[in-house]
Design a protein around this motif. Structure first.
Motif, PDB file in Angstrom:
ATOM      1  N   ILE A   1     -32.671  13.242 -11.740  1.00 30.98           N
ATOM      2  CA  ILE A   1     -33.078  12.955 -13.309  1.00 30.98           C
ATOM      3  C   ILE A   1     -33.339  14.372 -13.878  1.00 30.98           C
ATOM      4  O   ILE A   1     -33.039  14.379 -14.842  1.00 30.98           O
ATOM      5  N   ASP A   2     -33.975  15.306 -12.804  1.00 31.82           N
ATOM      6  CA  ASP A   2     -33.938  16.649 -13.579  1.00 31.82           C
ATOM      7  C   ASP A   2     -32.705  17.194 -14.219  1.00 31.82           C
ATOM      8  O   ASP A   2     -32.574  17.858 -15.335  1.00 31.82           O
ATOM      9  N   ASP A   3     -31.527  16.999 -13.467  1.00 31.74           N
ATOM     10  CA  ASP A   3     -30.181  17.476 -13.630  1.00 31.74           C
ATOM     11  C   ASP A   3     -29.754  16.723 -15.144  1.00 31.74           C
ATOM     12  O   ASP A   3     -29.167  17.319 -15.947  1.00 31.74           O
ATOM     13  N   ARG A   4     -29.878  15.248 -15.034  1.00 31.38           N
ATOM     14  CA  ARG A   4     -29.407  14.620 -16.329  1.00 31.38           C
ATOM     15  C   ARG A   4     -30.166  15.348 -17.400  1.00 31.38           C
ATOM     16  O   ARG A   4     -29.584  15.298 -18.636  1.00 31.38           O
ATOM     17  N   LEU A   5     -31.575  15.526 -17.281  1.00 33.18           N
ATOM     18  CA  LEU A   5     -32.517  15.934 -18.575  1.00 33.18           C
ATOM     19  C   LEU A   5     -31.843  17.356 -18.994  1.00 33.18           C
ATOM     20  O   LEU A   5     -31.902  17.741 -19.988  1.00 33.18           O
ATOM     21  N   GLU A   6     -31.357  18.100 -17.744  1.00 30.33           N
ATOM     22  CA  GLU A   6     -31.096  19.501 -18.160  1.00 30.33           C
ATOM     23  C   GLU A   6     -29.796  19.497 -18.931  1.00 30.33           C
ATOM     24  O   GLU A   6     -29.548  20.229 -19.957  1.00 30.33           O
ATOM     25  N   THR A   7     -28.944  18.685 -18.389  1.00 27.96           N
ATOM     26  CA  THR A   7     -27.711  18.331 -19.323  1.00 27.96           C
ATOM     27  C   THR A   7     -27.966  18.105 -20.651  1.00 27.96           C
ATOM     28  O   THR A   7     -27.410  18.564 -21.599  1.00 27.96           O
ATOM     29  N   LEU A   8     -28.831  17.161 -21.050  1.00 28.43           N
ATOM     30  CA  LEU A   8     -29.206  16.869 -22.527  1.00 28.43           C
ATOM     31  C   LEU A   8     -29.815  18.033 -23.230  1.00 28.43           C
ATOM     32  O   LEU A   8     -29.615  18.148 -24.308  1.00 28.43           O
ATOM     33  N   ARG A   9     -30.676  18.747 -22.373  1.00 27.84           N
ATOM     34  CA  ARG A   9     -31.422  19.848 -22.932  1.00 27.84           C
ATOM     35  C   ARG A   9     -30.199  20.905 -23.794  1.00 27.84           C
ATOM     36  O   ARG A   9     -30.337  21.459 -24.520  1.00 27.84           O
ATOM     37  N   GLN A  10     -29.306  21.195 -22.658  1.00 25.60           N
ATOM     38  CA  GLN A  10     -28.193  22.050 -22.890  1.00 25.60           C
ATOM     39  C   GLN A  10     -27.288  21.622 -24.104  1.00 25.60           C
ATOM     40  O   GLN A  10     -26.991  22.401 -25.104  1.00 25.60           O
ATOM     41  N   ARG A  11     -27.306  20.427 -24.364  1.00 23.96           N
ATOM     42  CA  ARG A  11     -26.465  19.794 -25.400  1.00 23.96           C
ATOM     43  C   ARG A  11     -27.104  20.151 -26.682  1.00 23.96           C
ATOM     44  O   ARG A  11     -26.651  20.472 -27.867  1.00 23.96           O
ATOM     45  N   PHE A  12     -28.868  20.240 -26.635  1.00 24.27           N
ATOM     46  CA  PHE A  12     -29.337  20.662 -27.666  1.00 24.27           C
ATOM     47  C   PHE A  12     -29.865  21.831 -28.065  1.00 24.27           C
ATOM     48  O   PHE A  12     -30.422  22.388 -28.995  1.00 24.27           O
ATOM     49  N   GLY A  13     -29.276  22.731 -27.038  1.00 23.26           N
ATOM     50  CA  GLY A  13     -29.646  24.056 -27.090  1.00 23.26           C
ATOM     51  C   GLY A  13     -28.572  25.064 -28.085  1.00 23.26           C
ATOM     52  O   GLY A  13     -27.851  24.282 -28.834  1.00 23.26           O
ATOM     53  N   SER A  14     -28.834  26.118 -28.098  1.00 21.80           N
ATOM     54  CA  SER A  14     -28.193  27.120 -29.171  1.00 21.80           C
ATOM     55  C   SER A  14     -27.706  28.390 -28.686  1.00 21.80           C
ATOM     56  O   SER A  14     -28.314  28.558 -27.595  1.00 21.80           O
ATOM     57  N   ARG A  15     -26.820  29.068 -29.093  1.00 22.44           N
ATOM     58  CA  ARG A  15     -26.308  30.366 -28.591  1.00 22.44           C
ATOM     59  C   ARG A  15     -26.509  31.403 -29.374  1.00 22.44           C
ATOM     60  O   ARG A  15     -26.203  31.057 -30.547  1.00 22.44           O
ATOM     61  N   ILE A  16     -27.079  32.647 -28.963  1.00 26.45           N
ATOM     62  CA  ILE A  16     -27.254  33.758 -29.935  1.00 26.45           C
ATOM     63  C   ILE A  16     -26.630  34.836 -29.399  1.00 26.45           C
ATOM     64  O   ILE A  16     -26.962  35.206 -28.010  1.00 26.45           O
ATOM     65  N   ALA A  17     -25.987  35.554 -30.134  1.00 24.53           N
ATOM     66  CA  ALA A  17     -24.992  36.406 -29.677  1.00 24.53           C
ATOM     67  C   ALA A  17     -26.204  37.890 -29.601  1.00 24.53           C
ATOM     68  O   ALA A  17     -27.081  38.012 -30.166  1.00 24.53           O
ATOM     69  N   VAL A  18     -25.999  38.500 -28.528  1.00 22.86           N
ATOM     70  CA  VAL A  18     -26.977  39.518 -27.952  1.00 22.86           C
ATOM     71  C   VAL A  18     -26.089  40.892 -27.762  1.00 22.86           C
ATOM     72  O   VAL A  18     -25.000  40.935 -27.285  1.00 22.86           O
ATOM     73  N   GLU A  19     -26.877  41.821 -28.287  1.00 21.78           N
ATOM     74  CA  GLU A  19     -26.379  43.321 -27.816  1.00 21.78           C
ATOM     75  C   GLU A  19     -26.950  43.887 -26.777  1.00 21.78           C
ATOM     76  O   GLU A  19     -27.846  44.862 -26.908  1.00 21.78           O
ATOM     77  N   ARG A  20     -26.487  43.282 -25.569  1.00 18.87           N
ATOM     78  CA  ARG A  20     -27.049  43.887 -24.301  1.00 18.87           C
ATOM     79  C   ARG A  20     -26.054  43.706 -23.137  1.00 18.87           C
ATOM     80  O   ARG A  20     -25.202  42.684 -23.310  1.00 18.87           O
ATOM     81  N   PRO A  21     -26.333  43.906 -22.103  1.00 17.49           N
ATOM     82  CA  PRO A  21     -25.145  43.760 -20.790  1.00 17.49           C
ATOM     83  C   PRO A  21     -25.504  42.222 -20.412  1.00 17.49           C
ATOM     84  O   PRO A  21     -26.681  41.791 -20.609  1.00 17.49           O
ATOM     85  N   ALA A  22     -24.477  41.665 -20.080  1.00 18.49           N
ATOM     86  CA  ALA A  22     -24.611  40.237 -19.778  1.00 18.49           C
ATOM     87  C   ALA A  22     -25.415  40.032 -18.437  1.00 18.49           C
ATOM     88  O   ALA A  22     -25.291  40.693 -17.521  1.00 18.49           O
ATOM     89  N   ALA A  23     -26.182  38.986 -18.441  1.00 16.42           N
ATOM     90  CA  ALA A  23     -27.210  38.645 -17.332  1.00 16.42           C
ATOM     91  C   ALA A  23     -26.671  37.197 -16.800  1.00 16.42           C
ATOM     92  O   ALA A  23     -26.068  36.354 -17.557  1.00 16.42           O
ATOM     93  N   ASP A  24     -27.298  36.591 -15.523  1.00 15.21           N
ATOM     94  CA  ASP A  24     -26.998  35.271 -15.229  1.00 15.21           C
ATOM     95  C   ASP A  24     -27.477  34.291 -16.235  1.00 15.21           C
ATOM     96  O   ASP A  24     -28.593  34.442 -16.526  1.00 15.21           O
ATOM     97  N   GLY A  25     -26.746  33.375 -16.237  1.00 11.95           N
ATOM     98  CA  GLY A  25     -27.215  32.275 -17.282  1.00 11.95           C
ATOM     99  C   GLY A  25     -26.513  32.538 -18.539  1.00 11.95           C
ATOM    100  O   GLY A  25     -26.514  31.624 -19.693  1.00 11.95           O
TER     101      GLY A  25
END
Length: 494
Positions: free
Chosen positions: A138-162
């Motif tokens: 259930i957690d995995d399915r909710l996390e997938t749905l959460r990612q669908r409604f998430g957003s991405r923001i460009a950042v000026e820093r070194p890449a990190a996990d995630g």
């Protein structure tokens, strides 16, 4: 039209049929008409050439041969019905006597359904896993749905996990570029895996415009399993912002007012899917138990032709994918060796034919029929499975009308299997009875009062209980291809 039947083996007969020559007259008249329409003979209008003239020009023997080709299937069918036989393949027909104006005699050797007794279906049993839902799922399915409604923001820093990085990949070997292992503008979520070993370690800490090199083994394409030097360049680093799992998110992403209601709906949907999977496995297990309890041999000719067709289909699919069987088995781990794979295919082929024979007899004895609504629903489900539209499936049936009979046969067998499973005793591993009273002919579970339309698994909307069960039993009840059929022109029944 007298006929006799000689039992050659328990599953093969020789039918001898005598037909008065007068019975051939309708087909003779048709042959004369057809030829008269095709030939130009001086002094006669097209289509008006007398039979006597046609006999003189082409010979009466040619007319009789054409008439026999037209009439023999009908004579054979009448003899099969008269003797209450159930053919399993096309017959081998031979005209053994032909006396013009007097008598026709022919023989037909054919594999038929042997006589056997059906067991008491209430004595069949099966045990399947309990239908359960893991909270982590259930957690995995909710996390997938959460990612669908998430957003991405460009950042000026070194890449990190995630983070999501946009990268270019260039592979070389011994200093030479490998064109088939070069890609640009790929979005990759660090930590997701599934691309190249070592990629995560290489990109973590890189900012936009920076590069790193590492060595890895290519995982796809013509250079699969080849070791190569990889240069990865990061062109963009984006941070994912995900909404909190709260009531506000539930209202945004679903029809529910609270997060608890949405989570409960996910749990119910997943439980229903688990029950569908449970029904699928029960269907398989009951059918296996039935096969084990029926003492009947599948005709050898039928086994050989079905196995040959399956082997040819697999070989063609592998060839189209530019794969060898060894490569396919390495990728899928379906079998430990090619020998084991072919042995398993042979068993599945024999079991499928045996299941068809048994289910056809059940359907016949129980008087199971197929109506227009059954066919319509079957067409709709076929369209869903194939990613097409019902109209496209219907158009295909118009082009290949013999497939209608195959669909009807498939539906009838499905009804027979549903009847058998409903009568059997099925329990789960916890000892609880599994209710399959609403198992449908196509392997669906229908709950009274609920829509038959399926929703996508994992969405907040409720998944209908009649969603199709994906079952190995479908392979056991598929329609067989008759000898001489145009089996190779499409692949919709396998």
């Amino acid at each position: 039209m007298p006929s006799t039947v000689e039992q050659l083996t328990p599953s093969r007969v020789k039918i001898t049929v005598e037909v008065p020559f007068t019975e051939l007259k309708p087909s003779m008249d048709k042959a004369y008409r057809d030829i008269a329409k095709q030939v130009n003979i001086p002094g006669f209008r097209r289509g008006k050439v007398p039979p006597m003239v046609i006999d003189q020009r082409f010979g009466r023997g040619a007319i009789i041969e054409q008439a026999l080709n037209d009439a023999l299937p009908r004579f054979y069918g009448d003899a099969v019905s008269e003797n209450k036989l159930t053919p399993l393949a096309q017959p081998e027909v031979e005209v053994t006597r032909l006396e013009d104006g007097d008598l026709i005699e022919f023989t037909a050797e054919v594999d038929v359904r042997p006589e056997f007794d059906l067991p008491d279906f209430s004595l069949l049993s099966a045990t399947v896993d309990a239908a359960e839902v893991d909270e982590a799922e259930i957690d995995d399915r909710l996390e997938t749905l959460r990612q669908r409604f998430g957003s991405r923001i460009a950042v000026e820093r070194p890449a990190a996990d995630g983070d999501v990085v946009t990268i270019d990949l260039v592979a070389t070997r011994d200093g030479e570029s490998l064109e088939d292992a070069t890609a640009e503008g790929i979005d990759y979520t660090i930590g997701s895996g599934g691309m190249l070993d070592g990629l995560d370690d290489a990109v973590i800490g890189l900012s936009a415009g920076e590069s790193a090199e590492f060595t890895s083994t290519l995982v796809g394409g013509p250079l699969k399993d080849t070791d190569a030097d990889i240069k990865v360049t990061v062109s963009k680093v984006q941070e994912e912002e995900l909404p909190a799992l709260d009531d506000e998110f539930a209202q945004q992403a679903s029809e529910f007012d609270t997060y608890d209601e949405m989570r409960a709906d996910f749990a119910e949907s997943l439980l229903r899917l688990a029950r569908l999977d449970q029904a699928s496995k029960a269907r398989d297990a009951v059918l296996e138990d039935l096969i084990a309890k029926v003492a009947v041999e599948v005709p050898e000719n039928l086994r050989e032709s079905d196995l040959a067709a399956r082997k040819e289909s697999i070989t063609n699919q592998l060839s189209s994918a530019n794969l060898t069987l060894a490569q396919y088995l390495e990728d899928t781990e379906e079998a430990e060796s090619e020998e084991e794979f072919w042995e398993d295919l042979e068993k599945r082929s024999a079991d499928a034919l045996l299941a068809q024979i048994i289910l056809d007899k059940v359907a016949e004895e129980r008087g199971l029929s197929v109506d227009q609504n059954d066919l319509t629903q079957h067409i709709i489900r076929k369209a869903q499975q194939e990613g097409s539209t019902p109209q496209q499936v219907a158009d295909h049936l118009q082009e290949h009308p013999h497939h209608i009979d195959e669909y009807m046969q498939e539906i009838r067998r499905g009804k027979a299997l549903a009847l058998i499973v409903e009568s059997a005793t099925v329990t789960d591993t916890d000892g609880n009875p599994v209710d399959l009273a609403n198992l449908q002919a196509d392997g669906t579970l229908a709950t009274p009062g609920e829509s038959a339309e399926s929703e996508e698994a994992g969405e907040p909307e409720e998944i209908a209980a009649s969603e199709t069960v994906g079952s190995e039993a479908s392979d056991l009840v598929e329609p067989e291809t008759a000898e001489g059929d145009d089996a190779g022109e499409d692949d919709d029944s396998k």
